[in-house]
Design an enzyme around this catalytic site. Sequence first.
Site, PDB file in Angstrom:
ATOM      1  CB  SER A  36      -0.899  -0.007   1.244  1.00  0.00           C
ATOM      2  OG  SER A  36      -0.130  -0.195   2.406  1.00  0.00           O
ATOM      3  CB  SER A 125     -10.318 -16.036   3.373  1.00  0.00           C
ATOM      4  OG  SER A 125     -10.557 -16.358   2.037  1.00  0.00           O
ATOM      5  CE1 TYR A 150      -4.309 -14.702   2.299  1.00  0.00           C
ATOM      6  CE2 TYR A 150      -5.938 -16.033   1.118  1.00  0.00           C
ATOM      7  CZ  TYR A 150      -5.632 -14.945   1.912  1.00  0.00           C
ATOM      8  OH  TYR A 150      -6.628 -14.093   2.343  1.00  0.00           O
ATOM      9  CE  LYS A 154      -6.178 -14.370   5.602  1.00  0.00           C
ATOM     10  NZ  LYS A 154      -5.887 -13.219   6.459  1.00  0.00           N
ATOM     11  NE  ARG A 295      -7.368 -18.439 -10.775  1.00  0.00           N
ATOM     12  CZ  ARG A 295      -7.676 -17.266 -10.235  1.00  0.00           C
ATOM     13  NH1 ARG A 295      -7.016 -16.167 -10.590  1.00  0.00           N
ATOM     14  NH2 ARG A 295      -8.657 -17.150  -9.372  1.00  0.00           N
TER      15      ARG A 295
HETATM   16  P1  NAD Z   1      -4.041  -5.489   1.148  1.00  0.00           P
HETATM   17  O1  NAD Z   1      -2.753  -6.120   0.730  1.00  0.00           O
HETATM   18  O2  NAD Z   1      -4.599  -4.403   0.316  1.00  0.00           O
HETATM   19  O3  NAD Z   1      -3.871  -4.924   2.639  1.00  0.00           O
HETATM   20  C1  NAD Z   1      -3.055  -5.538   3.603  1.00  0.00           C
HETATM   21  C2  NAD Z   1      -2.210  -4.445   4.249  1.00  0.00           C
HETATM   22  O4  NAD Z   1      -1.381  -5.042   5.261  1.00  0.00           O
HETATM   23  C3  NAD Z   1      -1.267  -3.752   3.260  1.00  0.00           C
HETATM   24  O5  NAD Z   1      -1.404  -2.340   3.379  1.00  0.00           O
HETATM   25  C4  NAD Z   1       0.130  -4.218   3.662  1.00  0.00           C
HETATM   26  O6  NAD Z   1       1.101  -3.214   3.435  1.00  0.00           O
HETATM   27  C5  NAD Z   1      -0.056  -4.528   5.142  1.00  0.00           C
HETATM   28  N1  NAD Z   1       0.821  -5.572   5.687  1.00  0.00           N
HETATM   29  C6  NAD Z   1       1.029  -6.822   5.214  1.00  0.00           C
HETATM   30  N2  NAD Z   1       1.893  -7.487   6.005  1.00  0.00           N
HETATM   31  C7  NAD Z   1       2.223  -6.640   7.021  1.00  0.00           C
HETATM   32  C8  NAD Z   1       3.084  -6.741   8.152  1.00  0.00           C
HETATM   33  N3  NAD Z   1       3.788  -7.849   8.402  1.00  0.00           N
HETATM   34  N4  NAD Z   1       3.185  -5.676   8.994  1.00  0.00           N
HETATM   35  C9  NAD Z   1       2.489  -4.536   8.753  1.00  0.00           C
HETATM   36  N5  NAD Z   1       1.670  -4.394   7.700  1.00  0.00           N
HETATM   37  C10 NAD Z   1       1.534  -5.423   6.838  1.00  0.00           C
HETATM   38  O7  NAD Z   1      -5.094  -6.671   1.352  1.00  0.00           O
HETATM   39  P2  NAD Z   1      -6.681  -6.595   1.549  1.00  0.00           P
HETATM   40  O8  NAD Z   1      -7.326  -7.083   0.310  1.00  0.00           O
HETATM   41  O9  NAD Z   1      -7.081  -5.303   2.108  1.00  0.00           O
HETATM   42  O10 NAD Z   1      -6.855  -7.753   2.626  1.00  0.00           O
HETATM   43  C11 NAD Z   1      -6.924  -7.460   4.008  1.00  0.00           C
HETATM   44  C12 NAD Z   1      -7.087  -8.772   4.772  1.00  0.00           C
HETATM   45  O11 NAD Z   1      -8.252  -9.442   4.316  1.00  0.00           O
HETATM   46  C13 NAD Z   1      -5.941  -9.755   4.607  1.00  0.00           C
HETATM   47  O12 NAD Z   1      -5.748 -10.419   5.837  1.00  0.00           O
HETATM   48  C14 NAD Z   1      -6.465 -10.723   3.568  1.00  0.00           C
HETATM   49  O13 NAD Z   1      -5.869 -11.984   3.678  1.00  0.00           O
HETATM   50  C15 NAD Z   1      -7.927 -10.775   3.949  1.00  0.00           C
HETATM   51  N6  NAD Z   1      -8.807 -11.185   2.839  1.00  0.00           N
HETATM   52  C16 NAD Z   1      -8.768 -10.495   1.657  1.00  0.00           C
HETATM   53  C17 NAD Z   1      -9.598 -10.897   0.607  1.00  0.00           C
HETATM   54  C18 NAD Z   1      -9.545 -10.187  -0.722  1.00  0.00           C
HETATM   55  O14 NAD Z   1     -10.001 -10.762  -1.700  1.00  0.00           O
HETATM   56  N7  NAD Z   1      -9.021  -8.979  -0.810  1.00  0.00           N
HETATM   57  C19 NAD Z   1     -10.482 -11.971   0.788  1.00  0.00           C
HETATM   58  C20 NAD Z   1     -10.495 -12.630   2.007  1.00  0.00           C
HETATM   59  C21 NAD Z   1      -9.661 -12.227   3.042  1.00  0.00           C
HETATM   60  C1  WQD Z   2     -12.796 -14.993  -9.263  1.00  0.00           C
HETATM   61  C2  WQD Z   2     -13.254 -15.786 -10.491  1.00  0.00           C
HETATM   62  C3  WQD Z   2     -11.504 -17.055 -11.529  1.00  0.00           C
HETATM   63  C4  WQD Z   2      -9.080 -13.730 -12.889  1.00  0.00           C
HETATM   64  C5  WQD Z   2      -9.330 -15.325  -4.368  1.00  0.00           C
HETATM   65  C6  WQD Z   2      -8.642 -16.101  -3.286  1.00  0.00           C
HETATM   66  C7  WQD Z   2      -9.507 -16.173  -2.074  1.00  0.00           C
HETATM   67  C8  WQD Z   2      -9.960 -14.790  -1.640  1.00  0.00           C
HETATM   68  C9  WQD Z   2     -10.540 -14.013  -2.767  1.00  0.00           C
HETATM   69  C10 WQD Z   2      -8.430 -13.965   0.004  1.00  0.00           C
HETATM   70  C11 WQD Z   2     -12.664 -17.183 -10.547  1.00  0.00           C
HETATM   71  C12 WQD Z   2     -12.016 -15.988 -12.464  1.00  0.00           C
HETATM   72  C13 WQD Z   2     -10.087 -14.475 -12.322  1.00  0.00           C
HETATM   73  C14 WQD Z   2      -8.958 -13.721 -14.296  1.00  0.00           C
HETATM   74  C15 WQD Z   2     -10.854 -15.174 -14.455  1.00  0.00           C
HETATM   75  N1  WQD Z   2      -8.864 -13.994  -1.187  1.00  0.00           N
HETATM   76  N2  WQD Z   2     -10.958 -15.194 -13.081  1.00  0.00           N
HETATM   77  N3  WQD Z   2      -9.847 -14.443 -15.036  1.00  0.00           N
HETATM   78  O1  WQD Z   2     -10.067 -17.101  -6.861  1.00  0.00           O
HETATM   79  O2  WQD Z   2     -12.437 -16.659  -6.047  1.00  0.00           O
HETATM   80  O3  WQD Z   2     -10.542 -15.963  -4.677  1.00  0.00           O
HETATM   81  O4  WQD Z   2      -9.633 -14.018  -3.879  1.00  0.00           O
HETATM   82  O5  WQD Z   2      -8.716 -14.624   0.959  1.00  0.00           O
HETATM   83  O6  WQD Z   2      -8.755 -16.788  -1.092  1.00  0.00           O
HETATM   84  O7  WQD Z   2      -8.387 -17.408  -3.762  1.00  0.00           O
HETATM   85  O8  WQD Z   2     -10.993 -14.731  -6.741  1.00  0.00           O
HETATM   86  O9  WQD Z   2     -10.943 -12.777  -8.225  1.00  0.00           O
HETATM   87  O10 WQD Z   2      -9.093 -14.505  -8.401  1.00  0.00           O
HETATM   88  O11 WQD Z   2     -11.378 -15.080  -9.191  1.00  0.00           O
HETATM   89  O12 WQD Z   2     -11.618 -15.826 -15.159  1.00  0.00           O
HETATM   90  O13 WQD Z   2      -8.051 -13.093 -14.852  1.00  0.00           O
HETATM   91  O14 WQD Z   2     -12.784 -15.121 -11.653  1.00  0.00           O
HETATM   92  O15 WQD Z   2     -11.207 -18.241 -12.218  1.00  0.00           O
HETATM   93  O16 WQD Z   2     -13.639 -18.025 -11.063  1.00  0.00           O
HETATM   94  P1  WQD Z   2     -11.022 -16.234  -6.147  1.00  0.00           P
HETATM   95  P2  WQD Z   2     -10.531 -14.200  -8.154  1.00  0.00           P
END
Ligand code: NAD
Ligand code: WQD
Length: 339
Positions: A36, A125, A150, A154, A295
């Site tokens: 970020s 997640s 990853y 979780k 994928r």
């Molecule tokens: P993001 O990468 O945008 O934000 C994470 C932030 O944490 C970043 O700003 C990064 O700089 C900071 N960070 C990482 N490791 C660190 C450390 N060791 N010390 C201090 N700062 C650190 O990710 P996001 O999409 O906002 O995700 C936030 C949380 O939600 C994560 O735990 C992620 O696993 C979880 N999550 C995200 C998604 C998604 O699809 N975005 C889905 C499910 C769960």
């Molecule tokens: C969504 C759909 C792809 C990219 C991931 C993590 C999950 C959670 C959320 C953190 C799927 C398809 C994608 C592309 C595509 N994160 N796709 N072309 O895989 O559901 O989940 O993010 O916890 O743990 O695995 O999300 O956005 O990657 O994919 O067709 O270029 O879009 O195959 O069906 P996903 P995604």
Amino acid sequence: MKILVTGGMGYIGSHTVVELQNAGFEVVIVDDLSNSSADIRDAIAQITGIKPVLEVFDLIDKEKTQDFFKRHNDIKGVIHFAAKKAVGESVQKPLTYYRNNLESLINVLEGMNENNISNFVFSSSCTVYGQPDELPVSESAPIKKAESPYGNTKQISEDIIFDTIKVTDLKAIALRYFNPIGAHETALIGELPLGVPDNLLPYVTQTAIGIREKLNVFGEDYNTPDGTAIRDYIHVVDLAKAHVIAVQRMIDNEMKKDFEVFNLGTGNGFSVLEVIKSFEKVTGLKLNYQIVGRRAGDVEQVWADSSFSNKELGWKAEKGLDEMTGSAWMWEQAYRQKT
Ligand code: NAD
Ligand code: WQD
């Protein structure tokens, strides 16, 4: 009421800081800016009128984390977003992921424990469910073997929290996010993937704006109505609001047990082609895409049973798919104009 938001400069964290500040909480952010940028703080200030305090350090540094908690022992709750989140990268660099995501969690929990801070909200997640046997998937569904390091971080994190709760004053809420997409309505904050995006929506918007040549749609032979995979996409602002409710629930002592788990999804599944259609309808653009093979590691379909979080948290996702794809596009355009 002071809340620590780790990872508060990131995608979901920054939207949550906005909602916390709008609800009257004082926010302190810890972020190492590894995924970020410091400008996000100005954007948050522009939206809310308040520039949150930011301390930049890596939470795997135990001494710095301990020192932080000693200086901020008036914190009432912690929302722990900080983690690395790229599934593919975690397969290539498992030790980096285990170290970052687990050591930072342990350091935060120790810091809380040493300073008698008991309210902890954790970013989990839907990945913990793998391909569920039953849809929609509820919180009581079995946890499947993780598909990636990853995902495993979780699962292990939830175990670490659960074991800690048994022997300390800690209380926790784990929020299992489905697929967060979209951006704040001001287009001042949004999702900012480094390099080539893995996730669908950033790939779609970067293709539409001309940074990527075309979107690959992974698989059209799934057992779904149009053959493409189905997910429960949820607007990041709806997701952020649930965190404010979770923190308030803990502070108000409304928890039914010391470790609660909630799904955060809309309860509706959309296919990849439906997402593309929504994007094209909302923007009036034609997206360049092609169908390619599946994928590796993708599940076929998953969407949330959100009835428990709707009932217990009094929370419901309000924004529909068109608002999600539209806001993602507004953010992409605004961001590219700035850079
Ligand atoms: P993001 O990468 O945008 O934000 C994470 C932030 O944490 C970043 O700003 C990064 O700089 C900071 N960070 C990482 N490791 C660190 C450390 N060791 N010390 C201090 N700062 C650190 O990710 P996001 O999409 O906002 O995700 C936030 C949380 O939600 C994560 O735990 C992620 O696993 C979880 N999550 C995200 C998604 C998604 O699809 N975005 C889905 C499910 C769960
Ligand atoms: C969504 C759909 C792809 C990219 C991931 C993590 C999950 C959670 C959320 C953190 C799927 C398809 C994608 C592309 C595509 N994160 N796709 N072309 O895989 O559901 O989940 O993010 O916890 O743990 O695995 O999300 O956005 O990657 O994919 O067709 O270029 O879009 O195959 O069906 P996903 P995604």
